[in-house]
Design a protein around this motif. Structure first.
Motif: not given
Length: 653
Positions: A366-371, A416-420, A425-430
């Motif tokens: 999702g690095e192309t999501v803009e802000a 990263a994702r756009q919602r409305g 942005i999510e930082v997740a590890d296992d």
């Protein structure tokens, strides 16, 4: 500064970043021809740019690196880890040289001295390890420390020294800290640099209650003595033990790395960002002017000139459409992809994981999501804290993962994702996850929560305590994390941007942090209400409906009040009490109530008057007011008055 130098530095940073990405891609897949070709083009273009200036040493190093890549393209040498390490060392060296070039227009003496050894490694004439010269790991002395030593008089830079980089917190004065007084306690202080962290502002915009200083110094004392001086503010200082000039260059960092690659922010787009900001400011002023037409139409109506009132409202509608179109176009010009911040993490994760001896894969989506540019540029620091926590405390060592029947390589996902009109942005590890019982015990020990409260709280609620200042479940303090300031800083930074942080974790499965932020500082629909003779704005998106409530329908429930709305009991709060305004006595007539949506369900907010709706440009608070609870920002009304926009979720909490 020469405009050519400024342009060179800007383009060089882009080429360095592109070369880094290509080399890391080659490391994971040596057969990826596109990455090899792209890396060659970046180094070749960079060498051509350097050739326009008198940077002979850099030109020679880049020529040697280009030659190696040319041989790899011709299949004369094998692309392996050793080659990648050498080329990344060159890229890092060029990147560390750019701040000095931007300031002085020349290559610093320290960087010049490293060039021959780099050329030797690239040409195969030396057997030293890359890390002995300019390795990408934290053992390398940052450019700021080398530059500091160069600036000091020769008589003051002899022998072993301690390099100090002290960046006081902007609100340090309110914590009782005096940065200059603290610095005078450093033993054998030999050299001192004090500069402004930000460009000098006009007297009208200067905030004397915030600290704007960046302090660098050299001390001839012991590292332990310097650490003792800054023991209460370790998160604001970096200490480096510099060996004598005739010794080897590697130094041992103490504190959080904060080299120029971390501090650097993009200040320009293809058009100077200040020009875009000016257009946004003008658009905001147009919105205020447009809102002023509505009360003007009301005055014309009261004077009996209905025709004039209709014409004013018609013009208001036309201007409203044009202003909305203009503002949308301007804010779109400020939008940049999250790639600008995400692309800095692959190399950082590679270096840190190698240092910690942990094998893991970084997955970026999702690095192309803009802000908005301001939001993107301020994301690196909070994301850096989260990534470091995952690497240091989340991901287990390989042996431990195998014992738990997990894959040997850990996984860190940055998505990263756009919602409305928001980005998530999510930082997740296992990794090992966060143990709520350990958080509960630590919080009780530190006095963050009482034992009774801790016992009554759910595991989900207890996990949120990790955002409390000073709370850390780490068993030891490292130079990456463990001081209890990281997650608190993350929440504070994201809140300043108008966002929120959510945490979820499962023991043994991993941890996920979700950052929710606005895409831009855009126009907001507000409902303007009155209480205590003052007007306040409430985001219309939070209001479900308005309701006229008879005073007799209000019921006392324990220490509070409630009423029944369509067979549902709704808690009732008074905005006057939430804002701690003087009491006006018990209301005798009907109550005007806003039915609002919160995380805990619907609530009713009683106000004295509902004025009107307005579309405005809301800005977050800054300066002394930015930490005021319950205030989301400010805006201007059509008559020029400042309107406080309330954060109802924060007020009722």
């Amino acid at each position: 500064m020469d405009e050519l130098i400024v342009q060179f530095a800007t383009e060089a940073r882009e080429l360095v970043q592109q070369a880094t990405e290509d080399l890391l891609s080659l490391e994971s897949n040596p057969q990826k021809r596109d990455s090899l070709e792209s890396a060659f083009r970046s180094i070749h273009t960079l060498k051509g740019s350097v050739g326009l200036f008198d940077f002979g040493s850099m030109l020679a190093v880049l020529h040697q690196a280009e030659d190696l890549l040319s041989q790899a393209r011709a299949d004369k040498i094998v692309v392996n880890g050793t080659l990648i390490d050498c080329l990344l060392a060159v890229v890092q060296w060029v990147e560390d040289s750019l701040p000095g070039i931007s300031q002085t227009g020349r290559l610093s003496e320290a960087q010049e001295k490293q060039a021959p050894r780099l050329i030797g490694i690239l040409s195969g004439e030396m057997t030293d390890q890359v890390d002995d010269v300019i390795g990408p790991g934290p053992e390398q002395i940052p450019g700021w420390a080398l530059s500091l030593r160069e600036q000091a008089p020769a008589s003051e830079s002899e022998g072993s020294l301690i390099a100090i980089r002290y960046e006081p917190h902007p609100e340090c004065f309110f914590n009782g800290d005096d940065p200059l007084a603290t610095l005078t306690k450093v033993p054998d202080l030999r050299h001192l640099n004090i500069v402004l962290k930000e460009p000098q502002t006009s007297p009208q915009n200067y905030d004397p209650f915030r600290c704007h200083l960046l302090i660098e110094a050299l001390s001839g004392g012991a590292l332990a003595e310097a650490e003792a001086v800054f023991r209460l503010i370790p998160d604001q200082v970096e200490l480096l033990a510099l060996p004598a000039e005739d010794a080897k260059l590697p130094a041992v960092p103490s504190g959080t790395p904060s080299d120029h690659s971390v501090e650097r922010r993009s200040t320009t787009m293809r058009v100077d960002s200040a020009r875009i900001d000016k257009l946004v400011e003008i658009a905001g002023e147009l919105i205020v002017a447009k809102n002023g037409l509505v009360p003007l139409a009301g005055e014309a109506q009261e004077l009996g000139n209905r025709r004039l009132a209709r014409r004013i409202l018609s013009s208001h509608h036309e201007i409203e459409l044009l202003v909305a179109s203009l503002y949308g176009a301007v804010t779109q010009a400020r939008m940049i992809p999250l790639e600008h911040v995400f692309r800095r993490f692959p190399r950082l994760v590679r270096e840190t994981s190698t240092r910690l001896g942990k094998a893991l894969d970084l997955i970026i989506e999702g690095e192309t999501v803009e802000a908005d540019r301001e939001i993107v540029e301020n994301l690196f620091e909070p994301l850096l804290h989260l990534v470091r926590n995952s690497l240091d405390h989340g991901i287990e060592p390989e042996a431990e993962r195998l014992q738990l029947s997990k894959p040997a390589r850990g996984r860190l996902r940055l998505t990263a994702r756009q919602r409305g009109d928001q980005i998530e942005i999510e930082v997740a590890d296992d990794g090992r996850g966060i143990d709520p019982q350990r958080v509960r015990a630590t919080a009780i020990d530190l006095g963050v929560i009482s034992e009774i409260q801790a016992t009554a709280s759910s595991d989900e609620a207890v996990l949120q305590l990790v955002f409390a200042p000073g709370l850390s479940t780490a068993s030891s303090i490292s130079d990456l994390s463990g001081r209890g300031v990281g997650l608190d800083a993350v929440q504070s930074s994201i809140k300043k941007l108008g966002g929120s942080v959510e945490l979820s974790s499962a023991v043994g499965s991993g941890t996920s942090f979700s950052l929710k932020l606005p895409i831009s500082f855009s126009m907001t629909q507000l409902m303007i209400v009155e209480v205590g003779g003052e007007r306040y704005g409430i985001p219309l998106s939070d209001v479900v409906e308005t309701h006229r409530l008879p005073a007799s329908a209000v019921q006392c429930v324990r220490a509070g009040q409630a009423f029944v709305l369509r067979n549902q009991t709704v808690p009732l709060l008074h905005l006057r009490e939430l804002l701690q305004l003087p009491s006006a006595g018990s209301p005798s007539g009907d109550l005007k109530v806003l039915i609002m949506r919160t995380a805990g369900g619907k609530i009713g907010i009683a106000v004295e008057k509902i004025a009107e709706r307005s579309e405005t440009l809301t800005r977050p608070l800054s300066g002394l007011l930015q930490s005021v609870a319950g205030i989301a920002g400010t805006t201007l009304l059509g008559d020029g008055r400042v309107l406080l926009v309330l954060d109802m979720e924060d007020l009722v909490r």
